[in-house]
Design a protein around this motif. Structure first.
Motif, PDB file in Angstrom:
ATOM      1  N   CYS A  39      17.019  14.559 -24.578  1.00 14.86           N
ATOM      2  CA  CYS A  39      16.579  13.188 -24.841  1.00 14.86           C
ATOM      3  C   CYS A  39      15.726  12.716 -23.668  1.00 14.86           C
ATOM      4  O   CYS A  39      15.977  13.107 -22.522  1.00 14.86           O
ATOM      5  CB  CYS A  39      17.785  12.255 -24.994  1.00 14.86           C
ATOM      6  SG  CYS A  39      18.783  12.604 -26.460  1.00 14.86           S
ATOM      7  N   VAL A  40      14.734  11.878 -23.932  1.00 14.15           N
ATOM      8  CA  VAL A  40      13.837  11.424 -22.872  1.00 14.15           C
ATOM      9  C   VAL A  40      14.286  10.061 -22.328  1.00 14.15           C
ATOM     10  O   VAL A  40      14.939   9.282 -23.016  1.00 14.15           O
ATOM     11  CB  VAL A  40      12.357  11.348 -23.327  1.00 14.15           C
ATOM     12  CG1 VAL A  40      11.871  12.709 -23.806  1.00 14.15           C
ATOM     13  CG2 VAL A  40      12.163  10.307 -24.405  1.00 14.15           C
ATOM     14  N   GLY A  41      13.948   9.830 -21.056  1.00 19.28           N
ATOM     15  CA  GLY A  41      14.244   8.542 -20.427  1.00 19.28           C
ATOM     16  C   GLY A  41      15.590   8.547 -19.734  1.00 19.28           C
ATOM     17  O   GLY A  41      16.153   9.592 -19.426  1.00 19.28           O
ATOM     18  N   GLY A  42      16.092   7.344 -19.469  1.00 21.97           N
ATOM     19  CA  GLY A  42      17.313   7.181 -18.686  1.00 21.97           C
ATOM     20  C   GLY A  42      16.967   6.564 -17.359  1.00 21.97           C
ATOM     21  O   GLY A  42      15.869   6.792 -16.841  1.00 21.97           O
ATOM     22  N   CYS A  43      17.882   5.758 -16.805  1.00 23.20           N
ATOM     23  CA  CYS A  43      17.512   5.079 -15.560  1.00 23.20           C
ATOM     24  C   CYS A  43      17.824   5.927 -14.331  1.00 23.20           C
ATOM     25  O   CYS A  43      17.218   5.747 -13.295  1.00 23.20           O
ATOM     26  CB  CYS A  43      18.133   3.685 -15.492  1.00 23.20           C
ATOM     27  SG  CYS A  43      19.904   3.675 -15.579  1.00 23.20           S
ATOM     28  N   VAL A  44      18.776   6.858 -14.418  1.00 22.59           N
ATOM     29  CA  VAL A  44      19.061   7.751 -13.289  1.00 22.59           C
ATOM     30  C   VAL A  44      18.428   9.107 -13.616  1.00 22.59           C
ATOM     31  O   VAL A  44      18.715   9.675 -14.671  1.00 22.59           O
ATOM     32  CB  VAL A  44      20.584   7.918 -13.094  1.00 22.59           C
ATOM     33  CG1 VAL A  44      20.878   8.866 -11.940  1.00 22.59           C
ATOM     34  CG2 VAL A  44      21.247   6.557 -12.876  1.00 22.59           C
ATOM     35  N   ASN A  45      17.593   9.641 -12.741  1.00 21.90           N
ATOM     36  CA  ASN A  45      16.878  10.896 -12.997  1.00 21.90           C
ATOM     37  C   ASN A  45      16.281  10.947 -14.402  1.00 21.90           C
ATOM     38  O   ASN A  45      16.647  11.805 -15.200  1.00 21.90           O
ATOM     39  CB  ASN A  45      17.808  12.114 -12.829  1.00 21.90           C
ATOM     40  CG  ASN A  45      18.387  12.195 -11.438  1.00 21.90           C
ATOM     41  OD1 ASN A  45      17.730  11.810 -10.475  1.00 21.90           O
ATOM     42  ND2 ASN A  45      19.611  12.673 -11.330  1.00 21.90           N
ATOM     43  N   PRO A  46      15.385  10.033 -14.717  1.00 21.19           N
ATOM     44  CA  PRO A  46      14.854   9.999 -16.085  1.00 21.19           C
ATOM     45  C   PRO A  46      14.182  11.309 -16.480  1.00 21.19           C
ATOM     46  O   PRO A  46      13.577  11.984 -15.639  1.00 21.19           O
ATOM     47  CB  PRO A  46      13.836   8.850 -16.043  1.00 21.19           C
ATOM     48  CG  PRO A  46      13.589   8.576 -14.601  1.00 21.19           C
ATOM     49  CD  PRO A  46      14.788   9.002 -13.850  1.00 21.19           C
TER      50      PRO A  46
END
Ligand code: PEP
Ligand code: CO
Length: 407
Positions: free
Chosen positions: A364-371
């Protein structure tokens, strides 16, 4: 609301239910075994083997879900889209259970609500598919349907349905179930769940429990019906209607109010708290408009269901290079929309259903920690089916849940 009440299907007469009753109804998405006699022999063998869960364990989960239905808990359901035989390991089970526990701690610390952990673990070996064929690289092949049916390897021989895989699935499920039971003393249980797709297999594991006086589906504590097999008059609903387990149904954008009420009538005729979980997967853009009418209709019909949000399956897309992916921001948007809808209706948002991995995958793409950037998706793309959240991405979803529960 009156018209909705009258459009409800009548509850079935339970006394006529047998594990094989589903055979009288149309069954979607069943494997086409090349040798039916061989499949029957495998199923007779599965029928001789011990069940994988006890009726009383399922009843324990049912009581926990009744608490959730009453607003006193929160469900965290998660695991692989498709488990595979080759990736079953003690370390893999441990990392998924540890992630579910960390998410539970986040939710409980943020909200004060106890979490009920349910894995897509120890039996998630069969997949419904939208298309009978798929393209893998240059090859045009019969679709992969989960390790219980065929193999993912991109060659026509591997894609041939092989009924001996049902026995292999049974033994891998038994090993994984044992892994779930080896949790440290004092830790909360991780219950097992999967999509009850292959009805011959599920029938072979339906066992009468003389103490409870009812039939238990002993392949998992909780069984669910997928969005593609939830026809109210279909075989999957007929099968689950007779089991004492807590059961769930996926509800996608094509489900009408009438469908949902018919499912509630068939699967929860006695209006038992915790018996039925509705897992909505409507898509982030649609949830705000589509969910409140469903909630109101089900409430008006008197079904004390658990409402769970699957923010994964309505939000799948492809990267430019062709990988199936999902954006963490969109997943979190559907979770927030689910909470908003329940606030609007005054009902309890009961849980989330996520596809997640215990390892640092880049599906999955993105995320706030290690995107995960879109061009990095191929780096650790390991799923056998749909894209899963990495641990950091899953914990971000748990933090969103905790914040929403706190509002
Ligand atoms: C799944 O849970 O992997 C799945 C196929 O979901 P749905 O039935 O909601 O499409
Ligand atoms: Co999936």
């Amino acid at each position: 609301m009156t018209s909705l009440r009258t459009s409800r299907a009548q509850p079935r007469d339970d006394r006529s239910w047998r594990p094989q009753s589903w055979r009288e109804s149309p069954a979607a998405q069943q494997p086409q075994w090349p040798d039916q006699a061989a499949a029957d022999a495998v199923l007779r063998r599965v029928g001789e083997l011990p069940g994988l869960v006890a009726g009383w364990e399922c009843a324990d989960l049912g009581r926990a879900l009744a608490g959730v239905a009453a607003g006193r808990g929160f469900v965290l359901q998660g695991g692989d889209c498709a488990e595979t035989f080759g990736t079953l390991s003690a370390i893999g089970l441990h990392s998924r259970c540890r992630l579910l526990s960390s998410m539970a701690h986040t939710v409980t610390a943020g909200s004060g609500l106890p979490a009920v952990m349910i894995g897509r673990i120890a039996g998630q070996y069969a997949k419904p598919r939208s298309s009978a064929t798929e393209d893998v690289g240059d090859a045009h092949l019969p679709s992969y349907r989960g390790d219980m049916i065929n193999a993912a390897a991109p060659d026509p021989g591997a894609r041939r349905p092989d009924p001996s895989r049902m026995l292999t699935a049974y033994f891998h499920s038994a090993a994984a179930m044992n892994g779930l039971r080896l949790r440290p003393a004092g830790e909360q249980p991780v219950y097992a769940s999967h999509e009850a797709l292959v009805l011959g297999y599920e029938e072979a594991l339906a066992r009468f429990d003389p103490e409870l006086g009812s039939w238990t589906g002993t392949s998992a504590h909780l069984l669910w019906i997928g969005d593609r097999t939830r026809a109210p008059e279909g075989a999957h609903v007929r099968f689950l209607s007779g089991l004492a387990n807590p059961v769930a149904v996926k509800v996608g954008p094509s489900a009408s109010l009438g469908d949902v009420l018919a499912l509630c009538a068939a699967l929860d005729p006695d209006r038992t708290p915790g018996r039925l979980t509705l897992i909505t997967r409507l898509g982030a853009p649609a949830v705000a408009a589509a969910l409140p009418p469903l909630i109101r209709a089900v409430r008006a019909a008197g079904h004390p269901v658990v409402w769970v949000c699957d923010p994964m399956h309505g939000n799948t897309r492809r990267t430019k290079s062709g990988y199936k992916t999902r954006d963490v921001s969109v997943i979190c948007a559907e979770i927030r929309g689910f909470f908003t809808a329940h606030r609007e209706c005054g009902t309890h948002p009961g849980g989330v259903h996520l596809e997640l991995a215990g390892e640092h995958v880049t599906e999955c793409v993105g995320g706030c920690v290690n995107p995960v950037a879109e061009d990095k998706v191929p780096h650790a793309y390991q799923t056998a089916c749909d894209p899963r959240l990495s641990p950091a991405q899953a914990l971000e979803c748990a933090a969103v849940v905790a914040a929403e529960l706190n509002r």
